[in-house]
Design a protein around this motif. Structure first.
Motif, short mmCIF file in Angstrom:
data_model
loop_
_atom_site.label_atom_id
_atom_site.label_comp_id
_atom_site.label_asym_id
_atom_site.label_seq_id
_atom_site.Cartn_x
_atom_site.Cartn_y
_atom_site.Cartn_z
N THR A 17 0.84 -1.19 0.00
CA THR A 17 0.00 0.00 0.00
C THR A 17 0.88 1.24 0.00
O THR A 17 2.03 1.21 0.44
N MET A 18 0.33 2.33 -0.51
CA MET A 18 1.08 3.60 -0.52
C MET A 18 1.05 4.24 0.87
O MET A 18 0.08 4.11 1.58
N ASN A 19 2.10 4.98 1.19
CA ASN A 19 3.39 5.05 0.51
C ASN A 19 4.33 4.01 1.08
O ASN A 19 4.29 3.72 2.28
N CYS A 20 5.21 3.49 0.22
CA CYS A 20 6.27 2.61 0.69
C CYS A 20 7.43 2.77 -0.27
O CYS A 20 7.45 2.17 -1.35
N SER A 21 8.37 3.62 0.10
CA SER A 21 9.46 3.98 -0.80
C SER A 21 10.78 4.00 -0.04
O SER A 21 10.88 4.62 1.03
N ALA A 22 11.78 3.33 -0.60
CA ALA A 22 13.08 3.23 0.06
C ALA A 22 14.15 3.99 -0.70
O ALA A 22 14.19 3.98 -1.94
N PHE A 23 15.03 4.65 0.05
CA PHE A 23 16.24 5.25 -0.50
C PHE A 23 17.42 4.55 0.15
O PHE A 23 17.50 4.45 1.37
N VAL A 24 18.35 4.06 -0.68
CA VAL A 24 19.51 3.34 -0.18
C VAL A 24 20.77 3.91 -0.81
O VAL A 24 20.79 4.22 -2.01
N THR A 25 21.82 4.08 -0.02
CA THR A 25 23.11 4.54 -0.52
C THR A 25 24.21 3.65 0.04
O THR A 25 24.08 3.09 1.13
N ARG A 26 25.30 3.55 -0.70
CA ARG A 26 26.43 2.76 -0.22
C ARG A 26 27.39 3.60 0.62
O ARG A 26 28.40 3.08 1.13
N HIS A 27 27.08 4.87 0.80
CA HIS A 27 27.95 5.77 1.56
C HIS A 27 27.44 5.87 3.00
O HIS A 27 26.56 6.69 3.30
N VAL A 28 27.99 5.07 3.85
CA VAL A 28 27.55 5.02 5.25
C VAL A 28 27.86 6.34 5.95
O VAL A 28 28.97 6.86 5.85
N GLY A 29 26.87 6.86 6.65
CA GLY A 29 27.05 8.08 7.43
C GLY A 29 26.81 9.36 6.67
O GLY A 29 26.75 10.44 7.29
N LEU A 30 26.65 9.29 5.37
CA LEU A 30 26.50 10.51 4.59
C LEU A 30 25.15 11.18 4.80
O LEU A 30 25.05 12.42 4.77
N LEU A 31 24.10 10.41 5.01
CA LEU A 31 22.79 11.01 5.29
C LEU A 31 22.84 11.89 6.53
O LEU A 31 22.35 13.01 6.54
N ALA A 32 23.46 11.37 7.59
CA ALA A 32 23.57 12.15 8.83
C ALA A 32 24.49 13.35 8.64
O ALA A 32 24.20 14.45 9.12
N LYS A 33 25.59 13.15 7.95
CA LYS A 33 26.53 14.25 7.72
C LYS A 33 25.87 15.39 6.97
O LYS A 33 26.13 16.57 7.24
N THR A 34 25.02 15.04 6.02
CA THR A 34 24.38 16.05 5.17
C THR A 34 23.19 16.72 5.85
O THR A 34 22.99 17.93 5.72
N ASN A 35 22.41 15.95 6.61
CA ASN A 35 21.12 16.45 7.09
C ASN A 35 21.06 16.79 8.57
O ASN A 35 20.15 17.51 9.00
N ALA A 36 21.97 16.27 9.37
CA ALA A 36 21.84 16.40 10.83
C ALA A 36 21.91 17.85 11.30
O ALA A 36 22.73 18.64 10.83
N THR A 37 21.01 18.19 12.22
CA THR A 37 21.03 19.50 12.89
C THR A 37 21.21 19.35 14.39
O THR A 37 21.35 20.34 15.10
N HIS A 38 21.19 18.09 14.88
CA HIS A 38 21.47 17.77 16.29
C HIS A 38 20.52 18.49 17.25
O HIS A 38 20.95 19.07 18.26
N ALA A 39 19.22 18.46 16.93
CA ALA A 39 18.23 19.09 17.81
C ALA A 39 18.34 18.53 19.22
O ALA A 39 18.14 17.33 19.44
N ALA A 40 18.63 19.39 20.18
CA ALA A 40 18.96 18.94 21.54
C ALA A 40 17.79 18.28 22.25
O ALA A 40 17.99 17.45 23.15
N TYR A 41 16.58 18.63 21.88
CA TYR A 41 15.42 18.06 22.58
C TYR A 41 15.07 16.65 22.10
O TYR A 41 14.26 15.97 22.72
N LEU A 42 15.71 16.20 21.01
CA LEU A 42 15.44 14.87 20.49
C LEU A 42 16.67 13.97 20.47
O LEU A 42 16.62 12.82 20.88
N PHE A 43 17.76 14.50 19.97
CA PHE A 43 18.92 13.66 19.65
C PHE A 43 20.08 13.90 20.62
O PHE A 43 21.18 14.31 20.22
N GLN A 44 19.81 13.63 21.89
CA GLN A 44 20.86 13.79 22.90
C GLN A 44 21.90 12.69 22.75
O GLN A 44 21.57 11.50 22.77
#
Length: 387
Positions: A215-242
């Motif tokens: 059923t919709m939605n079910c979509s995957a994104f996969v990369t062979r570059h480990v850690g790049l998603l976090a490096k590119t997108n992370a903002t380290h919001a203190a109230y969530l990602f301690q």
């Protein structure tokens, strides 16, 4: 039915898949499903990969361009496009329109998204890509991204992924494969050759909600570059990602461009558990079988009323209905008047179908070919040759 049940359960649990403490089971499921997908892609993906379930294939393709842009221009996230290099991306002239939207959203600009010519079957031409890249470099631009397609929307064409990856490696470009439609071929030993070269790419999109029947939605994104998603997108919001909390390493929310995220991975996880590898394979191979069955019926029809537009490579069957006065019809040798006449046929029939409610089938003109019908077989477990 299994995927529908998973959709209901997901709605009932109504949680947000951003931190492990909020969605522990779903977080672990996502990791396991991505691992399974990576093993199907093969190559280095099987041993090291990263990824996410995202809200649709368009967003998945956006992730590919987004990561590539930040690799090519590391200062872009802070400085923006001001003063940076003129980055250019390349896609097939048959690609999904989401690449154009991604170019606009990432600040690349539509003028820097270059369409590469395809062959008569809708596949990107590697020699045309090489020429386009060399021309861009001669003009002082920085080629950084190629978006290939595994199963184009209209013709169902599979780009030559291996050759494209070789060109990307030569010029230092990121190769993203939009396998949203045709990626399900990975589930079938009989058809996975269509995805040859996918393991060489930097990232890949796949939509289980298409041919595989989720059923919709079910979509995957996969990369062979480990850690790049976090490096590119992370903002380290203190109230969530301690960083000093228990299981902080299992939080996935900072890898995404979202905050709120649905538990879409549960649909494919449960479906795969119930059907198993053999059941998933059977679904895909049945779709290919139906497409082959319909194509053969068109080829074998002695009346000349039906003509294939091209040989199917995925489960897209593109065909013309030819009125008796235009028979026999061959597109390659047809006159301008004959082409103009056949171009009017599909819209008129579609209009009558819409008014009567008999059927829903799309039509399209492409690469100089006049309007034709496009029958697509997807999640067709309950469809037989007799329908």
């Amino acid at each position: 039915r299994t995927s529908i049940a998973a959709d209901w359960a997901s709605a009932a649990t109504c949680t947000n898949c951003h931190t492990y403490e909020v969605a522990p089971v779903y977080t672990l499921m996502e990791g396991e499903v991505l691992k399974k997908i990576a093993s199907l892609i093969g190559g280095t993906y099987a041993s090291a990969h990263d990824g996410l379930f995202v809200p649709g294939g368009s967003i998945s393709n956006l992730y590919g361009m987004h990561l590539a842009r930040n690799v090519a221009d590391p200062d872009f996230a802070v400085q923006g496009a001001s003063g940076g290099p003129r980055c250019v991306a390349f896609v097939s002239d048959q690609c999904h329109y989401s690449h154009l939207k991604a170019a606009r959203l990432t600040g690349l600009g539509s003028a820097n998204l270059i369409a590469v010519a395809s062959d008569e079957e809708g596949r990107m031409r590697p020699e045309a890509l090489e020429t386009a890249v060399e021309l861009a470099k001669a003009e002082g631009a920085r080629p950084f991204f190629v978006g290939s397609t595994a199963g184009t929307t209209v013709l169902g064409a599979y780009d030559p992924l291996e050759a494209i990856s070789t060109i990307c490696k030569k010029h230092g470009m990121w190769h993203h494969v939009d396998a949203c439609w045709g990626g399900s071929a990975l589930l079938s030993p009989k058809h996975r050759h269509l995805m040859t070269g996918a393991a060489m790419a930097d990232s890949l999109s796949w939509n289980p909600h298409k041919m595989s029947g989720c059923t919709m939605n079910c979509s995957a994104f996969v990369t062979r570059h480990v850690g790049l998603l976090a490096k590119t997108n992370a903002t380290h919001a203190a109230y969530l990602f301690q960083p000093d909390k228990v299981n902080a390493n299992l939080d996935v929310g900072d890898k995404t461009i979202q905050c709120g995220r649905q538990t879409d991975m549960f649909k494919i996880w449960l479906q795969w558990k119930v059907k198993g590898d053999s059941g998933m394979q059977k679904t895909v191979e049945h779709c290919f079988h139906l497409a082959n069955f319909m194509s053969n019926r068109i080829r074998q029809d002695p009346s000349g009323a039906w003509q294939l537009v091209c040989k199917p490579s995925c489960t897209n069957v593109c065909f013309w209905y030819v009125p008796s006065k235009l028979r026999p019809f061959q597109w390659e040798t047809a006159t301008k008047d004959e082409i103009a006449s056949i171009n009017c046929v599909a819209p008129q029939i579609k209009s009558q179908m819409q008014q009567s409610g008999d059927a829903m089938i799309g039509f399209q003109a492409i690469n100089g070919r006049p309007n034709f019908f496009r029958m697509v077989f997807a999640s067709a477990d309950i469809v037989s040759e007799n329908h």
